[in-house]
Design a protein around this motif. Structure first.
Motif, PDB file in Angstrom:
ATOM      1  N   ASN A 193       0.837  -1.191   0.000  1.00  0.00           N
ATOM      2  CA  ASN A 193       0.000   0.000   0.000  1.00  0.00           C
ATOM      3  C   ASN A 193       0.876   1.246   0.000  1.00  0.00           C
ATOM      4  O   ASN A 193       2.034   1.210   0.436  1.00  0.00           O
ATOM      5  CB  ASN A 193      -0.901   0.012   1.233  1.00  0.00           C
ATOM      6  CG  ASN A 193      -2.040  -0.989   1.117  1.00  0.00           C
ATOM      7  OD1 ASN A 193      -2.724  -1.045   0.105  1.00  0.00           O
ATOM      8  ND2 ASN A 193      -2.242  -1.777   2.169  1.00  0.00           N
TER       9      ASN A 193
ATOM     10  N   ASP B  60       2.649   1.956   3.309  1.00  0.00           N
ATOM     11  CA  ASP B  60       3.476   0.916   3.918  1.00  0.00           C
ATOM     12  C   ASP B  60       4.961   1.188   3.720  1.00  0.00           C
ATOM     13  O   ASP B  60       5.370   1.842   2.757  1.00  0.00           O
ATOM     14  CB  ASP B  60       3.165  -0.455   3.294  1.00  0.00           C
ATOM     15  CG  ASP B  60       1.769  -0.949   3.620  1.00  0.00           C
ATOM     16  OD1 ASP B  60       1.153  -0.404   4.558  1.00  0.00           O
ATOM     17  OD2 ASP B  60       1.293  -1.865   2.920  1.00  0.00           O
TER      18      ASP B  60
ATOM     19  N   THR C  34      -1.267  -6.648  -1.318  1.00  0.00           N
ATOM     20  CA  THR C  34      -1.008  -5.710  -0.225  1.00  0.00           C
ATOM     21  C   THR C  34      -1.518  -6.236   1.109  1.00  0.00           C
ATOM     22  O   THR C  34      -0.984  -5.871   2.161  1.00  0.00           O
ATOM     23  CB  THR C  34      -1.672  -4.353  -0.517  1.00  0.00           C
ATOM     24  OG1 THR C  34      -3.084  -4.545  -0.706  1.00  0.00           O
ATOM     25  CG2 THR C  34      -1.073  -3.715  -1.766  1.00  0.00           C
ATOM     26  N   ASP C  35      -2.539  -7.093   1.087  1.00  0.00           N
ATOM     27  CA  ASP C  35      -3.067  -7.638   2.336  1.00  0.00           C
ATOM     28  C   ASP C  35      -2.524  -9.033   2.643  1.00  0.00           C
ATOM     29  O   ASP C  35      -3.064  -9.761   3.477  1.00  0.00           O
ATOM     30  CB  ASP C  35      -4.604  -7.668   2.309  1.00  0.00           C
ATOM     31  CG  ASP C  35      -5.163  -8.483   1.149  1.00  0.00           C
ATOM     32  OD1 ASP C  35      -4.358  -8.948   0.299  1.00  0.00           O
ATOM     33  OD2 ASP C  35      -6.387  -8.669   1.077  1.00  0.00           O
TER      34      ASP C  35
END
Length: 233
Positions: free
Chosen positions: A17, A20, A192-193
């Motif tokens: 992200n 991040d 991203t997760d």
């Protein structure tokens, strides 16, 4: 590649992200945690130089990871902000190279030999009865076909992998379509997760399903999202 198999000699694209921490250490930590593998940065992303400020960005490595230079100008990077990476250019170059290779195959192999059975057919025979058809015997039967032999024997400007025969025989658009997708994604993608996206099996159909899903995910990422390519050897 089966979902439970280890990744070796492969490229993994790691996504972050915009907010991040997205340096090389964060990417390698994700790969190690999720895939139990160690890797190194892979300088595979072309760097985008904007039309009006290209002379400036050409020499500045901001928002890039492990950038490579030629005559002082940045040409490639292992990753960086999505907006700084020339993803369309990467896919176009890969498609052009694949089209040229397929057309050479079409001229020198397809036009001079009869269609052959793909490696997957012989591998299925091996899996159906390994004692009757060993892996070595399956390879021998596959490679003794005139078209496979012609691909191995070709000594021109390209290397034709006979184990890609089913992909070659599927046509120019399909052949190029696989390679421009691979140029963008590699062999697996970490979202991203923290989800892992990769093919369900070695079949071409599953590779296309994975690459289509991964490309759609990449297109949907914010332009300030960060990417990092990791080579696992």
């Amino acid at each position: 590649m089966p979902t439970n198999s280890p990744l070796t000699d492969q490229i993994v694209t790691v996504c972050f992200n915009p907010s991040d921490d997205a340096d090389w250490f964060a990417a390698s930590e994700k790969v190690n945690d999720l895939l139990s593998a160690n890797g190194t940065p892979a300088r595979r992303f072309r760097v985008r130089h904007r039309r009006f400020i290209g002379l400036l960005t050409r020499f500045l490595g901001y928002y890039l990871l492990d950038a490579a230079r030629k005559f002082g100008a940045i040409t490639l990077a292992a990753g960086g902000r999505k907006s700084r990476l020339d993803l369309p250019g990467m896919s176009q170059v890969a498609a052009n190279e694949a089209i040229a290779r397929w057309r050479a195959w079409n001229m020198h192999i397809n036009a001079t030999t009869k269609p052959a059975r793909a490696w997957e057919d012989f591998l299925a025979q091996h899996h159906a009865d390994p004692t009757k058809v060993t892996l070595a015997e399956a390879r021998r039967r596959f490679e003794q076909q005139p078209r496979a032999l012609a691909m191995l024997a070709y000594a021109g400007g390209y290397v034709f992998d006979p184990y890609e025969l089913s992909l070659y025989q599927a046509g120019e658009a399909t052949y190029a379509g696989l390679y421009w997708r691979i140029a963008l994604i590699g062999d697996a993608l970490i979202t991203t997760d923290g989800r892992i996206m990769r093919p369900a099996s070695d079949s071409l159909a599953d590779r296309f399903r994975f690459l289509n899903e991964a490309c759609a995910y990449l297109r949907g990422l914010n332009s300030h999202a960060r990417l990092c390519a990791v080579a696992i050897a």
